[in-house]
Design a protein around this motif. Structure first.
Motif, PDB file in Angstrom:
ATOM      1  N   ALA A 267       0.837  -1.200   0.000  1.00 48.33           N
ATOM      2  CA  ALA A 267       0.000   0.000   0.000  1.00 48.33           C
ATOM      3  C   ALA A 267       0.870   1.247   0.000  1.00 48.33           C
ATOM      4  O   ALA A 267       0.598   2.221  -0.715  1.00 48.33           O
ATOM      5  CB  ALA A 267      -0.926  -0.014   1.217  1.00 48.33           C
ATOM      6  N   TRP A 268       1.925   1.223   0.811  1.00 47.97           N
ATOM      7  CA  TRP A 268       2.865   2.349   0.840  1.00 47.97           C
ATOM      8  C   TRP A 268       3.456   2.607  -0.547  1.00 47.97           C
ATOM      9  O   TRP A 268       3.553   3.762  -0.991  1.00 47.97           O
ATOM     10  CB  TRP A 268       3.993   2.058   1.835  1.00 47.97           C
ATOM     11  CG  TRP A 268       5.151   2.965   1.639  1.00 47.97           C
ATOM     12  CD1 TRP A 268       5.290   4.234   2.116  1.00 47.97           C
ATOM     13  CD2 TRP A 268       6.319   2.711   0.845  1.00 47.97           C
ATOM     14  NE1 TRP A 268       6.470   4.783   1.683  1.00 47.97           N
ATOM     15  CE2 TRP A 268       7.112   3.867   0.903  1.00 47.97           C
ATOM     16  CE3 TRP A 268       6.755   1.616   0.112  1.00 47.97           C
ATOM     17  CZ2 TRP A 268       8.345   3.960   0.237  1.00 47.97           C
ATOM     18  CZ3 TRP A 268       7.969   1.702  -0.566  1.00 47.97           C
ATOM     19  CH2 TRP A 268       8.752   2.861  -0.490  1.00 47.97           C
TER      20      TRP A 268
ATOM     21  N   ALA B  66      -9.078  -8.035   6.570  1.00 48.50           N
ATOM     22  CA  ALA B  66      -9.238  -6.581   6.455  1.00 48.50           C
ATOM     23  C   ALA B  66      -8.063  -5.964   5.703  1.00 48.50           C
ATOM     24  O   ALA B  66      -8.237  -5.024   4.920  1.00 48.50           O
ATOM     25  CB  ALA B  66      -9.366  -5.959   7.842  1.00 48.50           C
ATOM     26  N   GLY B  67      -6.862  -6.486   5.948  1.00 50.37           N
ATOM     27  CA  GLY B  67      -5.680  -5.973   5.262  1.00 50.37           C
ATOM     28  C   GLY B  67      -5.770  -6.162   3.760  1.00 50.37           C
ATOM     29  O   GLY B  67      -5.409  -5.272   2.983  1.00 50.37           O
TER      30      GLY B  67
ATOM     31  N   TYR C 258      -6.174   0.363  -2.295  1.00 47.87           N
ATOM     32  CA  TYR C 258      -4.959   1.071  -2.706  1.00 47.87           C
ATOM     33  C   TYR C 258      -4.611   0.770  -4.166  1.00 47.87           C
ATOM     34  O   TYR C 258      -4.211   1.670  -4.918  1.00 47.87           O
ATOM     35  CB  TYR C 258      -3.794   0.696  -1.798  1.00 47.87           C
ATOM     36  CG  TYR C 258      -3.668   1.580  -0.583  1.00 47.87           C
ATOM     37  CD1 TYR C 258      -2.899   2.741  -0.620  1.00 47.87           C
ATOM     38  CD2 TYR C 258      -4.325   1.270   0.602  1.00 47.87           C
ATOM     39  CE1 TYR C 258      -2.783   3.565   0.482  1.00 47.87           C
ATOM     40  CE2 TYR C 258      -4.212   2.088   1.727  1.00 47.87           C
ATOM     41  CZ  TYR C 258      -3.447   3.230   1.659  1.00 47.87           C
ATOM     42  OH  TYR C 258      -3.340   4.053   2.758  1.00 47.87           O
ATOM     43  N   LEU C 259      -4.747  -0.475  -4.544  1.00 43.54           N
ATOM     44  CA  LEU C 259      -4.442  -0.831  -5.923  1.00 43.54           C
ATOM     45  C   LEU C 259      -5.401  -0.157  -6.896  1.00 43.54           C
ATOM     46  O   LEU C 259      -5.004   0.266  -7.987  1.00 43.54           O
ATOM     47  CB  LEU C 259      -4.505  -2.356  -6.084  1.00 43.54           C
ATOM     48  CG  LEU C 259      -3.399  -3.132  -5.363  1.00 43.54           C
ATOM     49  CD1 LEU C 259      -3.707  -4.622  -5.371  1.00 43.54           C
ATOM     50  CD2 LEU C 259      -2.040  -2.866  -5.998  1.00 43.54           C
ATOM     51  N   GLN C 260      -6.655  -0.024  -6.497  1.00 46.61           N
ATOM     52  CA  GLN C 260      -7.619   0.674  -7.340  1.00 46.61           C
ATOM     53  C   GLN C 260      -7.290   2.169  -7.459  1.00 46.61           C
ATOM     54  O   GLN C 260      -7.532   2.776  -8.493  1.00 46.61           O
ATOM     55  CB  GLN C 260      -9.031   0.496  -6.780  1.00 46.61           C
ATOM     56  CG  GLN C 260      -9.612  -0.902  -6.959  1.00 46.61           C
ATOM     57  CD  GLN C 260     -11.037  -0.983  -6.453  1.00 46.61           C
ATOM     58  OE1 GLN C 260     -11.338  -0.526  -5.352  1.00 46.61           O
ATOM     59  NE2 GLN C 260     -11.922  -1.550  -7.259  1.00 46.61           N
ATOM     60  N   ALA C 261      -6.750   2.746  -6.376  1.00 48.55           N
ATOM     61  CA  ALA C 261      -6.446   4.182  -6.367  1.00 48.55           C
ATOM     62  C   ALA C 261      -5.102   4.508  -6.997  1.00 48.55           C
ATOM     63  O   ALA C 261      -4.837   5.685  -7.295  1.00 48.55           O
ATOM     64  CB  ALA C 261      -6.468   4.703  -4.926  1.00 48.55           C
ATOM     65  N   GLU C 262      -4.256   3.517  -7.220  1.00 48.44           N
ATOM     66  CA  GLU C 262      -2.924   3.800  -7.746  1.00 48.44           C
ATOM     67  C   GLU C 262      -3.009   4.525  -9.082  1.00 48.44           C
ATOM     68  O   GLU C 262      -3.767   4.143  -9.972  1.00 48.44           O
ATOM     69  CB  GLU C 262      -2.116   2.510  -7.916  1.00 48.44           C
ATOM     70  CG  GLU C 262      -0.667   2.768  -8.306  1.00 48.44           C
ATOM     71  CD  GLU C 262       0.198   1.523  -8.266  1.00 48.44           C
ATOM     72  OE1 GLU C 262       1.418   1.665  -8.466  1.00 48.44           O
ATOM     73  OE2 GLU C 262      -0.336   0.422  -8.031  1.00 48.44           O
TER      74      GLU C 262
ATOM     75  N   LEU D 238      -7.931   8.438   0.153  1.00 57.50           N
ATOM     76  CA  LEU D 238      -7.711   7.215   0.907  1.00 57.50           C
ATOM     77  C   LEU D 238      -6.761   7.460   2.074  1.00 57.50           C
ATOM     78  O   LEU D 238      -6.971   6.964   3.190  1.00 57.50           O
ATOM     79  CB  LEU D 238      -7.155   6.132  -0.030  1.00 57.50           C
ATOM     80  CG  LEU D 238      -7.015   4.714   0.502  1.00 57.50           C
ATOM     81  CD1 LEU D 238      -8.319   4.208   1.104  1.00 57.50           C
ATOM     82  CD2 LEU D 238      -6.545   3.780  -0.617  1.00 57.50           C
ATOM     83  N   ILE D 239      -5.719   8.257   1.834  1.00 57.64           N
ATOM     84  CA  ILE D 239      -4.770   8.592   2.896  1.00 57.64           C
ATOM     85  C   ILE D 239      -5.436   9.461   3.950  1.00 57.64           C
ATOM     86  O   ILE D 239      -5.232   9.259   5.152  1.00 57.64           O
ATOM     87  CB  ILE D 239      -3.535   9.298   2.291  1.00 57.64           C
ATOM     88  CG1 ILE D 239      -2.711   8.299   1.475  1.00 57.64           C
ATOM     89  CG2 ILE D 239      -2.683   9.935   3.394  1.00 57.64           C
ATOM     90  CD1 ILE D 239      -1.622   8.946   0.658  1.00 57.64           C
TER      91      ILE D 239
END
Length: 232
Positions: free
Chosen positions: A159-160, A195-196, A203-207, A216-217
């Motif tokens: 995610a980072w 949940a993780g 995160y992958l969708q938002a990349e 998201l952040i």
């Protein structure tokens, strides 16, 4: 230059030897650095929160650079020193390796018997982006740090990387290797694990979408503030 090495750490019997070897390694490679273990009061253990806390500690202590060092991962000196020197004036996070070697049990036993790290049996983990981060404290927050909603064994590192790539670009890698020592694997099941993986999917969708990533952040930061996650 003042350097803080922050080691996320909650003692487990099968991991103590790796933690101790990691501390010894950093004392040898960075004799002038301050080295601290970092934990929070999260249950289950939250690696992301420990990394964030180490950066807060570095910021509060006036350190130029913080090395976020997993308690089972051994760096090489040259790429580590290069990363520290460049991170001091960089807008990116630096990774002191281009090759991540997992020694597993066989390679770890060889090293404990005296075989040099570079000669130990290993599995190369392609695309690894965890283990050791080198960063100027202020740079860590420009892309949100790490999301403390990831608990126990979780893909907070992936995610980072999504956030860093989207908001800053690729992290800077330095030619060299790191060596991950063997330890018992955590349980990859249960609510925190599920949940993780639901969160990393977001995160992958938002990349690649800066607005979506910032939202998201911001959501993660709100969660952290409401539950005092940056303390511990």
């Amino acid at each position: 230059m003042r350097v803080l090495v922050g080691i996320p750490w909650r003692s487990q019997p099968h991991r103590i030897y790796a933690h101790d070897l990691t501390v010894q390694r950093y004392r040898a490679l960075l004799p002038d650095a301050d080295i601290v273990d970092v934990d929070t009061d999260h249950e289950p253990f939250c690696l992301a929160a420990c990394r964030n806390k180490a950066v807060w500690m570095a910021e509060a202590g006036g350190y130029d650079v913080v090395v976020l060092a997993d308690a089972d991962t051994l760096p090489e000196q040259r790429p580590l020193l290069e990363a520290i020197e460049q991170a001091r004036v960089s807008r990116f996070v630096h990774l002191p390796y281009t090759e991540y070697r997992s020694l597993r049990r066989g390679g770890t036993d060889q090293h404990l018997a005296g075989v040099p790290l570079e000669d130990c049996d290993h599995l190369t983990v392609d695309g690894a982006c965890s283990g050791i981060y080198v960063v100027k404290p202020s740079t860590w927050w420009t892309h949100g740090g790490q999301d403390e909603r990831f608990r126990s064994w979780s893909p907070e590192d992936a995610a980072w990387l999504c956030a860093h790539r989207t908001l800053l670009g690729e992290p800077v890698r330095h030619d060299g290797r790191v060596y991950a020592l063997h330890h018992e694997s955590p349980v990859k099941s249960g609510p925190a694990y599920k949940a993780g993986y639901a969160l990393i999917h977001r995160y992958l969708q938002a990349e690649g979408d800066q607005a979506a990533m910032r939202a998201l952040i911001a959501e993660a930061v709100t969660c952290e503030e409401s539950t005092s996650l940056t303390g511990g």
